[in-house]
Design a protein around this motif. Structure first.
Motif, PDB file in Angstrom:
ATOM      1  N   ILE A  73      -2.833   0.799  -9.400  1.00  0.00           N
ATOM      2  CA  ILE A  73      -3.646   1.409  -8.353  1.00  0.00           C
ATOM      3  C   ILE A  73      -5.132   1.203  -8.622  1.00  0.00           C
ATOM      4  O   ILE A  73      -5.957   1.224  -7.698  1.00  0.00           O
ATOM      5  N   TRP A  74      -5.481   0.946  -9.889  1.00  0.00           N
ATOM      6  CA  TRP A  74      -6.880   0.738 -10.235  1.00  0.00           C
ATOM      7  C   TRP A  74      -7.379  -0.641  -9.824  1.00  0.00           C
ATOM      8  O   TRP A  74      -8.581  -0.936  -9.941  1.00  0.00           O
ATOM      9  N   LEU A  75      -6.479  -1.484  -9.330  1.00  0.00           N
ATOM     10  CA  LEU A  75      -6.926  -2.749  -8.742  1.00  0.00           C
ATOM     11  C   LEU A  75      -7.838  -2.506  -7.545  1.00  0.00           C
ATOM     12  O   LEU A  75      -8.605  -3.387  -7.150  1.00  0.00           O
ATOM     13  N   GLY A  76      -7.749  -1.325  -6.982  1.00  0.00           N
ATOM     14  CA  GLY A  76      -8.593  -0.994  -5.839  1.00  0.00           C
ATOM     15  C   GLY A  76     -10.076  -1.093  -6.142  1.00  0.00           C
ATOM     16  O   GLY A  76     -10.890  -1.293  -5.231  1.00  0.00           O
ATOM     17  N   LEU A  77     -10.457  -0.962  -7.417  1.00  0.00           N
ATOM     18  CA  LEU A  77     -11.865  -1.082  -7.787  1.00  0.00           C
ATOM     19  C   LEU A  77     -12.398  -2.486  -7.540  1.00  0.00           C
ATOM     20  O   LEU A  77     -13.618  -2.683  -7.404  1.00  0.00           O
TER      21      LEU A  77
ATOM     22  N   ILE B  61       0.831  -1.211   0.000  1.00  0.00           N
ATOM     23  CA  ILE B  61       0.000   0.000   0.000  1.00  0.00           C
ATOM     24  C   ILE B  61       0.863   1.258   0.000  1.00  0.00           C
ATOM     25  O   ILE B  61       0.641   2.176  -0.791  1.00  0.00           O
ATOM     26  N   THR B  62       1.849   1.306   0.886  1.00  0.00           N
ATOM     27  CA  THR B  62       2.701   2.498   0.949  1.00  0.00           C
ATOM     28  C   THR B  62       3.500   2.664  -0.339  1.00  0.00           C
ATOM     29  O   THR B  62       3.731   3.799  -0.790  1.00  0.00           O
ATOM     30  N   LEU B  63       3.897   1.563  -0.941  1.00  0.00           N
ATOM     31  CA  LEU B  63       4.635   1.644  -2.205  1.00  0.00           C
ATOM     32  C   LEU B  63       3.744   2.219  -3.302  1.00  0.00           C
ATOM     33  O   LEU B  63       4.163   3.114  -4.053  1.00  0.00           O
ATOM     34  N   LEU B  64       2.512   1.720  -3.407  1.00  0.00           N
ATOM     35  CA  LEU B  64       1.585   2.228  -4.416  1.00  0.00           C
ATOM     36  C   LEU B  64       1.265   3.702  -4.188  1.00  0.00           C
ATOM     37  O   LEU B  64       1.206   4.493  -5.138  1.00  0.00           O
ATOM     38  N   LEU B  65       1.067   4.081  -2.936  1.00  0.00           N
ATOM     39  CA  LEU B  65       0.757   5.481  -2.642  1.00  0.00           C
ATOM     40  C   LEU B  65       1.937   6.379  -2.981  1.00  0.00           C
ATOM     41  O   LEU B  65       1.762   7.451  -3.591  1.00  0.00           O
ATOM     42  N   ASN B  66       3.136   5.964  -2.616  1.00  0.00           N
ATOM     43  CA  ASN B  66       4.321   6.766  -2.946  1.00  0.00           C
ATOM     44  C   ASN B  66       4.503   6.896  -4.451  1.00  0.00           C
ATOM     45  O   ASN B  66       4.818   7.980  -4.960  1.00  0.00           O
ATOM     46  N   GLN B  67       4.303   5.810  -5.161  1.00  0.00           N
ATOM     47  CA  GLN B  67       4.434   5.870  -6.612  1.00  0.00           C
ATOM     48  C   GLN B  67       3.397   6.818  -7.206  1.00  0.00           C
ATOM     49  O   GLN B  67       3.707   7.632  -8.085  1.00  0.00           O
ATOM     50  N   SER B  68       2.159   6.722  -6.717  1.00  0.00           N
ATOM     51  CA  SER B  68       1.098   7.582  -7.232  1.00  0.00           C
ATOM     52  C   SER B  68       1.401   9.053  -6.963  1.00  0.00           C
ATOM     53  O   SER B  68       1.184   9.916  -7.824  1.00  0.00           O
TER      54      SER B  68
ATOM     55  N   HIS C 277      -7.050  14.043  -3.982  1.00  0.00           N
ATOM     56  CA  HIS C 277      -6.134  13.563  -2.942  1.00  0.00           C
ATOM     57  C   HIS C 277      -6.735  12.378  -2.177  1.00  0.00           C
ATOM     58  O   HIS C 277      -6.048  11.390  -1.912  1.00  0.00           O
ATOM     59  N   THR C 278      -8.014  12.490  -1.827  1.00  0.00           N
ATOM     60  CA  THR C 278      -8.641  11.410  -1.065  1.00  0.00           C
ATOM     61  C   THR C 278      -8.803  10.156  -1.915  1.00  0.00           C
ATOM     62  O   THR C 278      -8.598   9.039  -1.425  1.00  0.00           O
ATOM     63  N   PHE C 279      -9.173  10.313  -3.183  1.00  0.00           N
ATOM     64  CA  PHE C 279      -9.306   9.147  -4.062  1.00  0.00           C
ATOM     65  C   PHE C 279      -7.972   8.423  -4.205  1.00  0.00           C
ATOM     66  O   PHE C 279      -7.921   7.192  -4.242  1.00  0.00           O
ATOM     67  N   ARG C 280      -6.893   9.185  -4.294  1.00  0.00           N
ATOM     68  CA  ARG C 280      -5.571   8.570  -4.412  1.00  0.00           C
ATOM     69  C   ARG C 280      -5.266   7.711  -3.183  1.00  0.00           C
ATOM     70  O   ARG C 280      -4.780   6.589  -3.301  1.00  0.00           O
ATOM     71  N   ILE C 281      -5.555   8.236  -2.005  1.00  0.00           N
ATOM     72  CA  ILE C 281      -5.283   7.499  -0.777  1.00  0.00           C
ATOM     73  C   ILE C 281      -6.154   6.253  -0.686  1.00  0.00           C
ATOM     74  O   ILE C 281      -5.665   5.147  -0.410  1.00  0.00           O
ATOM     75  N   VAL C 282      -7.450   6.411  -0.921  1.00  0.00           N
ATOM     76  CA  VAL C 282      -8.376   5.277  -0.827  1.00  0.00           C
ATOM     77  C   VAL C 282      -8.035   4.208  -1.853  1.00  0.00           C
ATOM     78  O   VAL C 282      -8.013   3.007  -1.546  1.00  0.00           O
ATOM     79  N   MET C 283      -7.754   4.624  -3.074  1.00  0.00           N
ATOM     80  CA  MET C 283      -7.435   3.655  -4.130  1.00  0.00           C
ATOM     81  C   MET C 283      -6.133   2.928  -3.839  1.00  0.00           C
ATOM     82  O   MET C 283      -6.010   1.726  -4.102  1.00  0.00           O
TER      83      MET C 283
END
Length: 559
Positions: free
Chosen positions: A287-291, A142-149, A346-352
């Motif tokens: 990150i779209w795997l979050g869907l 999760i932290t890796l995906l968020l940092n990359q995003s 910003h919130t969508f990025r974190i949630v996703m």
């Protein structure tokens, strides 16, 4: 670590907390998460320090005036500096002021801040994920995906107020889940001091989660109002804010304008508009795997690792509800709450990122577990492929990290202007106007970067200045240029070697908003009418480079 064994050995996954996980289980994923954050920051910092005259695009708006913290004589009685100072949150400005007191110049600080913000984001994101999904491997993903995003966009690297959204919001959610009221109050204060729109999101989430604690909610709401009051009062001095009717008629807010918001295509406006669309341009693709996270939660029998997701995960849906509510509210009161995407991107990025990281962890667990049971090599291959894409895609994309650092080679121009009186005013239609306040530390008459069409008390003056400058620079009579110099107290006039060609003017799309003077000027140039200013450039130039000529205003007056 055997993921399946981890699940079966946890007596009660729903009650598992950070405290129940040993440091040995957390240490390696946390260290790796911090390592990637530092690595991405280092890649960006390399770009920011490669030459003397480099600044992040958005940072130029906020950082230039804060050079007054180093030299109080700079930008005195300057319209542009005063405006940006008025819309800069107090806490954000105070941070730069404190660091300037210790000898750290604002421009350098703007390049260093993202590294520290990235570390704060990584640590809070990691421990927040442990609270929601107590599996350290997933927290790392999760932290890796968020940092990359974050590093695929320029929000974090800009070191502007929006850069503080993610660290403050992650800390807020963490302390909300852990029930730390004192820390929640502190973060509400920080939100107001660094990024006021974040307060609305935080209050919305509190209203959803703490309906039965109305006294606390009322107290925090009152605190939020007090924190935001100075920001509201400061920005009001250049009011009023444009109304919806006024905004709809402003070409500056349509495609080709300085700050496009509206669009003639409704689908584009509502779905993918940069400031109006509901679909965020999130990267990397994983990150779209979050869907798929809600779907996997319904298939716990196939994905047993999902048993570790505890009820606190409902915070994700609550964030989305609040964000969408504010998004549509901002649309309903156009520009009163500024751009609607402030409340979603910003919130969508974190949630996703959180949902995608959990989804990826569950999928990898399923693939590896079934591979061990059935020895189907394709499952192992797919797991390796997903992991490779996660680690390598950013570096193969060709645009990571995205920094929007703007480098200038006009060092001779800056060095000359730095030797001139500190109140020397430069008039120019060149894009170099965006760099002069930052690199030369001298005020400008107008500049694209600073022509924000939101507060009419400010923009009305900028609009008139721009119209006057276009007319004066391209008038066949030098009297117009002399009048501009005397009206605004211009000391230098910067032109480019191509400034008097019609193609030069038409390439400045933001100037097309200044009608009818823009069209009339283009027509005059097309008919080969020579601007009077073009006849004195050589005689009045005090600095001449390959691309620029800096003219002494006094010479023009005396011509």
């Amino acid at each position: 670590m055997n993921l399946y064994k981890t699940i079966t050995t946890l007596k009660n996954p729903l009650s598992t907390s950070t405290e129940e996980l040993s440091w040995k289980q957390i240490a390696l994923p946390l260290i790796l998460s911090i390592g990637f954050s530092l690595f991405y920051s280092f890649l960006a910092l390399q770009k920011g320090l490669r030459t003397a005259y480099v600044a992040q695009d958005d940072a130029r708006e906020y950082v230039f005036w804060m050079q007054k913290f180093v030299d109080p004589e700079l930008f005195q009685h300057d319209l542009i500096a005063d405006y940006f100072q008025s819309i800069t949150p107090w806490g954000y400005a105070s941070l730069y002021k404190i660091m300037a007191y210790f000898g750290v110049e604002p421009l350098l600080l703007s390049k260093i801040i993202p590294t520290f913000l990235g570390l704060i984001i990584t640590i809070y994101c990691f421990y927040l994920c442990i609270k929601i999904f107590p599996f350290p491997g997933a927290a790392f993903l999760i932290t890796l995906l968020l940092n990359q995003s974050l590093w695929f966009k320029s929000d974090l690297v800009s070191a502007t107020p929006k850069s503080f959204f993610t660290p403050i919001f992650l800390a807020f959610i963490y302390y909300l889940i852990t029930g730390s009221w004192l820390n929640l109050c502190l973060l509400i204060i920080l939100a107001g001091l660094f990024y006021p729109p974040l307060i609305l999101i935080c209050l919305g989430i509190l209203l959803i989660r703490l309906r039965d604690h109305y006294l606390w909610v009322m107290a925090i709401t009152g605190l939020a109002f007090l924190v935001m009051l100075p920001y509201i009062l400061n920005s009001a001095q250049f009011g009023p804010v444009v109304t919806a009717t006024q905004a709809f008629k402003m070409p500056e807010l349509w495609p080709g304008g300085r700050h496009p918001f509206f669009h003639p295509n409704p689908l584009r406006f509502w779905l993918i508009g940069q400031h109006s669309g509901i679909l965020p341009p999130l990267m990397p693709p994983l990150i779209w795997l979050g869907l798929f996270f809600p779907l996997l939660r319904r298939k716990v029998h196939k994905f047993p690792l999902m048993n570790l997701v505890n009820p606190q995960a409902k915070i994700l849906s609550q964030i989305i509800i609040v964000s969408l509510t504010l998004f549509f509210t901002a649309h309903a009161v156009i520009l009163k709450l500024f751009f609607p995407t402030r409340y979603t991107i910003h919130t969508f990025r974190i949630v996703m990122a959180i949902a995608a990281g959990m989804t990826l962890a569950v999928i990898l667990d399923c693939l590896l577990r079934t591979y061990r049971q059935k020895h189907q090599s394709w499952r192992l291959g797919l797991a390796i492929t997903l992991t490779s894409v996660l680690l390598l895609y950013p570096h193969l994309s060709g645009r990571f990290p995205t920094t929007d650092y703007r480098a200038s080679t006009a060092s001779a121009l800056y060095e000359y202007l730095q030797q001139q009186p500190k109140d020397s005013l430069i008039a120019t239609l060149s894009d170099e106007a965006d760099n002069i306040p930052t690199f030369a530390q001298r005020p400008i008459l107008v500049g694209r970067e600073y022509a924000l069409p939101f507060h009419l008390g400010y923009y009305t003056q900028i609009r008139q200045r721009t119209i006057d400058l276009i007319q004066a620079q391209y008038s066949p009579d030098l009297t117009s240029a002399k009048q501009l110099i005397q009206k605004y107290g211009v000391d230098f006039w910067l032109v480019e070697t191509t400034s008097f060609k019609v193609e030069y003017l038409t390439s400045k799309t933001w100037l097309k908003s200044f009608q009818p003077v823009f069209t009339a000027t283009v027509n005059n140039l097309s008919s080969e009418k020579t601007p009077a200013l073009a006849t004195v450039t050589k005689a009045c130039a005090v600095v001449e480079t390959e691309n620029f000529l800096l003219l002494k205003a006094e010479c023009i007056i005396n011509w």
